[in-house]
Motif scaffolding. Structure first.
Motif, short mmCIF file in Angstrom:
data_model
loop_
_atom_site.label_atom_id
_atom_site.label_comp_id
_atom_site.label_asym_id
_atom_site.label_seq_id
_atom_site.Cartn_x
_atom_site.Cartn_y
_atom_site.Cartn_z
N LEU A 1 0.35 9.28 -9.65
CA LEU A 1 0.90 8.30 -8.36
C LEU A 1 -0.76 6.52 -8.43
O LEU A 1 -0.20 6.23 -7.26
N CYS A 2 -1.10 6.54 -8.44
CA CYS A 2 -1.87 5.86 -8.02
C CYS A 2 -1.62 5.10 -9.17
O CYS A 2 -2.42 3.73 -9.31
N SER A 3 -0.56 5.09 -10.51
CA SER A 3 -0.15 4.17 -11.23
C SER A 3 0.56 2.70 -10.91
O SER A 3 1.73 3.20 -9.73
N ASN A 4 0.94 2.18 -11.99
CA ASN A 4 1.82 1.25 -11.86
C ASN A 4 3.36 1.93 -11.84
O ASN A 4 4.00 1.72 -11.68
N GLN A 5 3.30 2.99 -13.13
CA GLN A 5 4.24 3.77 -13.47
C GLN A 5 5.25 4.37 -11.50
O GLN A 5 6.17 4.39 -11.70
N ALA A 6 4.39 4.20 -10.91
CA ALA A 6 4.98 5.01 -9.52
C ALA A 6 4.78 3.97 -8.06
O ALA A 6 4.97 3.91 -7.18
N SER A 7 4.99 3.19 -9.19
CA SER A 7 5.89 2.13 -8.00
C SER A 7 6.53 1.99 -6.97
O SER A 7 6.74 1.18 -6.53
N VAL B 1 0.65 -1.46 -0.35
CA VAL B 1 0.07 0.21 0.27
C VAL B 1 0.53 1.44 -0.25
O VAL B 1 1.51 1.27 0.91
N LEU B 2 1.09 2.20 -1.12
CA LEU B 2 1.77 3.07 -0.55
C LEU B 2 0.99 4.52 -1.22
O LEU B 2 0.17 5.02 -1.51
#
Length: 265
Positions: A240-246, A177-178
């Motif tokens: 920030l909701c995306s996989n790119q912001a993992s 949970v990020l």
């Protein structure tokens, strides 16, 4: 860029207008399934051209209503929310610290802006932890790190939200949970429109003059010399909701036109 949001279940609080609505729109465009939590609904019909937003009435000052909203999301979509964007909030009590703001004003502002955030996080984080994947984006403000003496309750709440963001990131990133925060400044929303209308009426000037004089007198640090646009904030939230912001966690993203002068947080 593919944000990897297709079919993700997202909840946006305060999604009936302003930054929340713009965020709901971009998430729908990216293929997410979006529930909008709000006390009332007046302005979301136009979102239907991008998808099928699911409206859920809820008041964030009531834990019972927030929990009931979570249950409605699960029932409607068949599984819990994986993304939560908490945008709901109020200006709250304003004025002179000694003369204008009493305990009731402080407590109402805190109950909505800080405790409302706490209630939303407590309600939706457990399902994300169980799934092992989640994105939690909390709406902050430049006021979290930059004092404005007429808005002390609001500033205190946003500072608390910034601290909460960091604590939640430390507590639950290991569970997938990020948590991150986005901090806008003087964005063109219903809230700032009301402020500018009041300024316009008090000074006998146009709305345009109200905005330009406010920038010059109260927000000289905004280097781009204008109010922000809701879609400019929503774009950062969607990332920030995306996989790119993992690999992004516990951060405070300023979307403030340069308003905050310090280089720290």
């Amino acid at each position: 860029m593919d944000l990897g949001l297709k079919d993700r279940i997202a909840v946006v609080t305060g999604g009936d207008s302003g930054i929340g609505k713009a965020t709901a729109e971009i998430l729908l465009k990216e293929g997410a399934k979006v529930a909008i939590l709000n006390r009332s609904f007046d302005e979301i019909d136009d979102l239907k051209s991008f998808g099928e937003p699911f409206p859920v009435k809820a008041d964030i000052t009531s834990l019972e209503q927030v929990e009931a909203a979570r249950d409605q999301v699960v029932e409607h979509f068949g599984r819990p929310a994986e993304i939560v964007v908490h945008s709901a909030g109020i200006t709250g009590a304003v004025g002179d610290f000694l003369d204008d703001i009493d305990d009731e004003g402080w407590m109402h502002t805190i109950n909505v802006n800080l405790m409302g955030t706490v209630r939303v996080c407590r309600t939706f984080i457990p399902d994300m932890r169980k799934a092992g994947w989640g994105r939690l984006v909390l709406l902050g403000s430049e006021d979290a790190v930059q004092p404005y003496i007429e808005d002390m309750p609001y500033c205190a709440c946003k500072a608390g939200t910034l601290n909460l963001t960091k604590n939640l990131s430390k507590a639950y990133a290991k569970d997938g949970v990020l948590t991150n925060m986005v901090s806008p400044a003087f964005v063109e929303t219903a809230m700032t429109n009301a402020m500018m209308r009041s300024r316009s009426e008090e000074r006998g000037i146009s709305m345009e003059e109200a905005v330009s004089s406010f920038l010059a007198e109260n927000r000289p640090g905004i280097e781009v010399g204008r109010r922000g646009k809701v879609e400019e904030v929503a774009a950062v939230i969607a990332f920030l909701c995306s996989n790119q912001a993992s690999y992004v966690v516990g951060s405070n993203w300023r979307v403030d036109g340069g308003s905050v002068s310090t280089i720290s947080t």
